[in-house]
Scaffold this motif. Structure first.
Motif, mmCIF file in Angstrom:
data_model
loop_
_atom_site.group_PDB
_atom_site.id
_atom_site.type_symbol
_atom_site.label_atom_id
_atom_site.label_comp_id
_atom_site.label_asym_id
_atom_site.label_seq_id
_atom_site.Cartn_x
_atom_site.Cartn_y
_atom_site.Cartn_z
ATOM 1 N N ALA A 64 0.826 -1.211 0.000
ATOM 2 C CA ALA A 64 0.000 0.000 0.000
ATOM 3 C C ALA A 64 0.857 1.256 0.000
ATOM 4 O O ALA A 64 0.471 2.288 -0.572
ATOM 5 N N LEU A 65 2.031 1.203 0.628
ATOM 6 C CA LEU A 65 2.907 2.373 0.668
ATOM 7 C C LEU A 65 3.899 2.390 -0.491
ATOM 8 O O LEU A 65 4.204 3.458 -1.035
ATOM 9 N N SER A 66 4.423 1.224 -0.871
ATOM 10 C CA SER A 66 5.415 1.200 -1.947
ATOM 11 C C SER A 66 4.819 1.604 -3.289
ATOM 12 O O SER A 66 5.537 2.126 -4.157
ATOM 13 N N ASP A 67 3.517 1.390 -3.485
ATOM 14 C CA ASP A 67 2.888 1.831 -4.732
ATOM 15 C C ASP A 67 2.749 3.345 -4.801
ATOM 16 O O ASP A 67 2.584 3.898 -5.891
ATOM 17 N N ARG A 68 2.811 4.017 -3.662
ATOM 18 C CA ARG A 68 2.661 5.482 -3.623
ATOM 19 C C ARG A 68 3.963 6.154 -3.182
ATOM 20 O O ARG A 68 3.938 7.248 -2.613
ATOM 21 N N VAL A 69 5.087 5.508 -3.437
ATOM 22 C CA VAL A 69 6.347 6.043 -2.951
ATOM 23 C C VAL A 69 6.692 7.368 -3.620
ATOM 24 O O VAL A 69 7.247 8.275 -2.986
ATOM 25 N N ALA A 70 6.351 7.532 -4.894
ATOM 26 C CA ALA A 70 6.671 8.789 -5.590
ATOM 27 C C ALA A 70 5.880 9.950 -5.002
ATOM 28 O O ALA A 70 6.437 11.043 -4.774
ATOM 29 N N VAL A 71 4.596 9.743 -4.741
ATOM 30 C CA VAL A 71 3.777 10.809 -4.160
ATOM 31 C C VAL A 71 4.260 11.157 -2.763
ATOM 32 O O VAL A 71 4.346 12.333 -2.382
ATOM 33 N N LEU A 72 4.620 10.148 -1.987
ATOM 34 C CA LEU A 72 5.091 10.397 -0.622
ATOM 35 C C LEU A 72 6.407 11.171 -0.626
ATOM 36 O O LEU A 72 6.611 12.075 0.196
ATOM 37 N N LEU A 73 7.303 10.845 -1.540
ATOM 38 C CA LEU A 73 8.583 11.554 -1.589
ATOM 39 C C LEU A 73 8.396 13.001 -2.031
ATOM 40 O O LEU A 73 9.064 13.910 -1.504
ATOM 41 N N LEU A 74 7.506 13.239 -2.982
ATOM 42 C CA LEU A 74 7.243 14.619 -3.388
ATOM 43 C C LEU A 74 6.631 15.419 -2.237
ATOM 44 O O LEU A 74 7.011 16.583 -1.998
ATOM 45 N N PHE A 128 9.443 19.622 3.792
ATOM 46 C CA PHE A 128 10.754 20.036 4.292
ATOM 47 C C PHE A 128 11.128 21.427 3.769
ATOM 48 O O PHE A 128 11.762 22.215 4.487
ATOM 49 N N VAL A 129 10.763 21.738 2.545
ATOM 50 C CA VAL A 129 10.997 23.101 2.044
ATOM 51 C C VAL A 129 10.163 24.097 2.838
ATOM 52 O O VAL A 129 10.635 25.197 3.188
ATOM 53 N N LEU A 130 8.924 23.742 3.152
ATOM 54 C CA LEU A 130 8.093 24.613 3.988
ATOM 55 C C LEU A 130 8.692 24.787 5.374
ATOM 56 O O LEU A 130 8.684 25.901 5.938
ATOM 57 N N ALA A 181 16.390 17.776 -0.377
ATOM 58 C CA ALA A 181 17.205 17.287 -1.488
ATOM 59 C C ALA A 181 17.346 15.765 -1.450
ATOM 60 O O ALA A 181 17.341 15.107 -2.495
ATOM 61 N N VAL A 182 17.428 15.182 -0.251
ATOM 62 C CA VAL A 182 17.508 13.724 -0.136
ATOM 63 C C VAL A 182 16.204 13.078 -0.624
ATOM 64 O O VAL A 182 16.217 12.033 -1.288
ATOM 65 N N ALA A 183 15.072 13.700 -0.308
ATOM 66 C CA ALA A 183 13.790 13.168 -0.786
ATOM 67 C C ALA A 183 13.723 13.209 -2.311
ATOM 68 O O ALA A 183 13.266 12.252 -2.955
ATOM 69 N N VAL A 184 14.208 14.314 -2.900
ATOM 70 C CA VAL A 184 14.209 14.417 -4.363
ATOM 71 C C VAL A 184 15.182 13.397 -4.968
ATOM 72 O O VAL A 184 14.877 12.756 -5.990
ATOM 73 N N ALA A 185 16.355 13.234 -4.327
ATOM 74 C CA ALA A 185 17.307 12.236 -4.827
ATOM 75 C C ALA A 185 16.740 10.823 -4.728
ATOM 76 O O ALA A 185 16.973 9.980 -5.603
ATOM 77 N N SER A 186 15.973 10.563 -3.677
ATOM 78 C CA SER A 186 15.333 9.248 -3.544
ATOM 79 C C SER A 186 14.316 9.028 -4.658
ATOM 80 O O SER A 186 14.213 7.929 -5.222
ATOM 81 N N LEU A 187 13.565 10.071 -4.992
ATOM 82 C CA LEU A 187 12.594 9.957 -6.084
ATOM 83 C C LEU A 187 13.296 9.696 -7.414
ATOM 84 O O LEU A 187 12.850 8.861 -8.215
ATOM 85 N N ILE A 188 14.396 10.406 -7.664
ATOM 86 C CA ILE A 188 15.147 10.188 -8.908
ATOM 87 C C ILE A 188 15.714 8.776 -8.947
ATOM 88 O O ILE A 188 15.725 8.115 -9.999
ATOM 89 N N LEU A 189 16.151 8.273 -7.787
ATOM 90 C CA LEU A 189 16.699 6.917 -7.734
ATOM 91 C C LEU A 189 15.615 5.877 -8.026
ATOM 92 O O LEU A 189 15.841 4.899 -8.753
ATOM 93 N N VAL A 190 14.427 6.076 -7.460
ATOM 94 C CA VAL A 190 13.322 5.145 -7.718
ATOM 95 C C VAL A 190 12.971 5.133 -9.202
ATOM 96 O O VAL A 190 12.757 4.065 -9.809
ATOM 97 N N ARG A 191 12.928 6.304 -9.815
ATOM 98 C CA ARG A 191 12.603 6.365 -11.241
ATOM 99 C C ARG A 191 13.727 5.825 -12.103
ATOM 100 O O ARG A 191 13.476 5.282 -13.185
ATOM 101 N N SER A 192 14.971 5.952 -11.652
ATOM 102 C CA SER A 192 16.092 5.400 -12.414
ATOM 103 C C SER A 192 16.035 3.880 -12.443
ATOM 104 O O SER A 192 16.333 3.253 -13.469
#
Length: 363
Positions: free
Chosen positions: A107-117, A123-125, A284-295
């Motif tokens: 249930a969580l791994s299918d939404r990993v991209a949304v959670l990382l975004l 964190f920016v906020l 930045a780590v969250a964004v890097a994690s998203l890029i890694l998942v998509r890679s």
């Protein structure tokens, strides 16, 4: 009477299968020929033809003398017909596919991209709220700050920090589930099973201090398997970049926690600024994690399929398609003869004026 019985018994003989002698049956049939000790056939009438002199022995149940009564054959009945489809019989049901094995944390791994975004945005906020608090501290050096503004700043910092930590925890759990599925799929492509159990993966990613090393190891193993299967070789570089960002964020978090125990106002103000950079690095780590998942999925940073490029080794030397234009020197211009055609001068291609060529052709 007795003579008739003997006469009737003597009409039945047993021929020998070896010598052909026939022996009259007086009582119990014999088995062996008295002359040659050959096999005696079954009793048969004397006047029976040779091919019918034997009998076929039929076994019957004890106490049964007459053969069993033959069943009476009934005439064939009419074929039954149905005015509607009968409800009995076998039903042709479609085959049911085997249920897929239940994935852990699906249930969580299918939404990993949304959670990382969402984690990166929160964190920016949180970094913006820390920046606002630092601006209030700078303003407070010369002027008094309204209490309601301080209350709003403290509430914004607290709420954003709690929300960021909660989303970071949920995203970490989702990443653990994604890592488990990615490693399982990478090993399955090579016909193998993941040697590391689910418990080892979870403990290596959750236990503090230990999770600074083992997640990178797990990702490196999965990346090498994908590269061996034909994935982009730059996948291993993306893993190393993420690992470095993860270690940097851990160091910043540790220093930021140490700033919380300071008693000096200036050190506390520096801690606010340090928390600002910590939140930015966490985003930045969250964004890097998203890029890694998509890679790992064969996508670029924006989620688009990566174009496939093939590099072919050139086996022949490079030749220019069009020869370069070289400037004509003064000496080469003097050597080239010209022929006057009207008011224009045309250079003969062979170095001979056109007029001279025409004269030579005329002769």
């Amino acid at each position: 009477m007795n003579g008739g019985q003997v006469r009737s018994r003597s009409t039945v003989v047993q021929p020998c299968a070896r010598c052909g002698a026939r022996w009259a049956v007086q009582g119990k049939p014999l088995h062996w020929c008295p002359r040659c000790h050959g096999v005696l056939l079954s009793p048969a009438p004397v006047d029976a033809p040779p091919e019918r002199r034997n009998y076929r022995w039929v076994a019957r149940p004890p106490g049964r003398k007459s053969p069993a009564a033959q069943p009476v054959r009934r005439p064939p009945a009419e074929t039954p017909r149905y005015h509607q489809i009968p409800q009995w019989g076998l039903h042709d049901r479609p085959s049911v596919e085997a249920a897929a094995p239940r994935r852990p944390l699906a249930a969580l791994s299918d939404r990993v991209a949304v959670l990382l975004l969402a984690t990166a945005g929160v964190f920016v906020l949180a970094a913006l709220t820390e920046l606002g608090r630092y601006g209030i501290l700078l303003r407070n050096r010369t002027r008094l700050i309204q209490p309601w503004l301080l209350w709003v700043s403290d509430a914004a910092v607290t709420v954003s920090a709690i929300a960021a930590m909660a989303l970071a925890l949920v995203s970490a759990v989702a990443l653990v589930g994604w890592l488990t599925e990615t490693r399982r799929a990478a090993y399955a492509d090579l016909g193998e099973t993941d040697p590391r159990s689910l418990r080892a993966l979870v403990l290596g990613c959750v236990v503090p201090v230990v999770n600074l090393v083992w997640p990178g190891v797990f990702l490196t193993e999965a990346a090498r398997l994908r590269i061996a299967a034909g994935a982009d070789p730059r996948l291993l570089r993306a893993v190393r970049i993420w690992w470095g960002a993860w270690l940097l964020d851990a160091v910043l978090v540790l220093v930021s926690v140490c700033y919380r125990f300071a008693s000096s106002l200036q050190v506390q103000a520096d801690g606010v600024l340090w928390s600002l950079w910590t939140d930015l690095v966490a985003a930045a780590v969250a964004v890097a994690s998203l890029i890694l998942v998509r890679s790992f999925a064969g996508l670029d940073a924006l989620g688009r399929p990566k174009p496939l490029r093939r590099w072919v080794i050139a086996t022949a030397p490079a030749h220019p398609v069009i020869e370069p234009v070289r400037p004509q020197t003064a000496e080469s211009a003097e050597r080239a003869p010209v022929a006057a055609v009207g008011n224009d001068e045309v250079t003969a291609p062979g170095g001979t004026p056109e007029a001279e060529q025409q004269e030579v052709l005329a002769k």
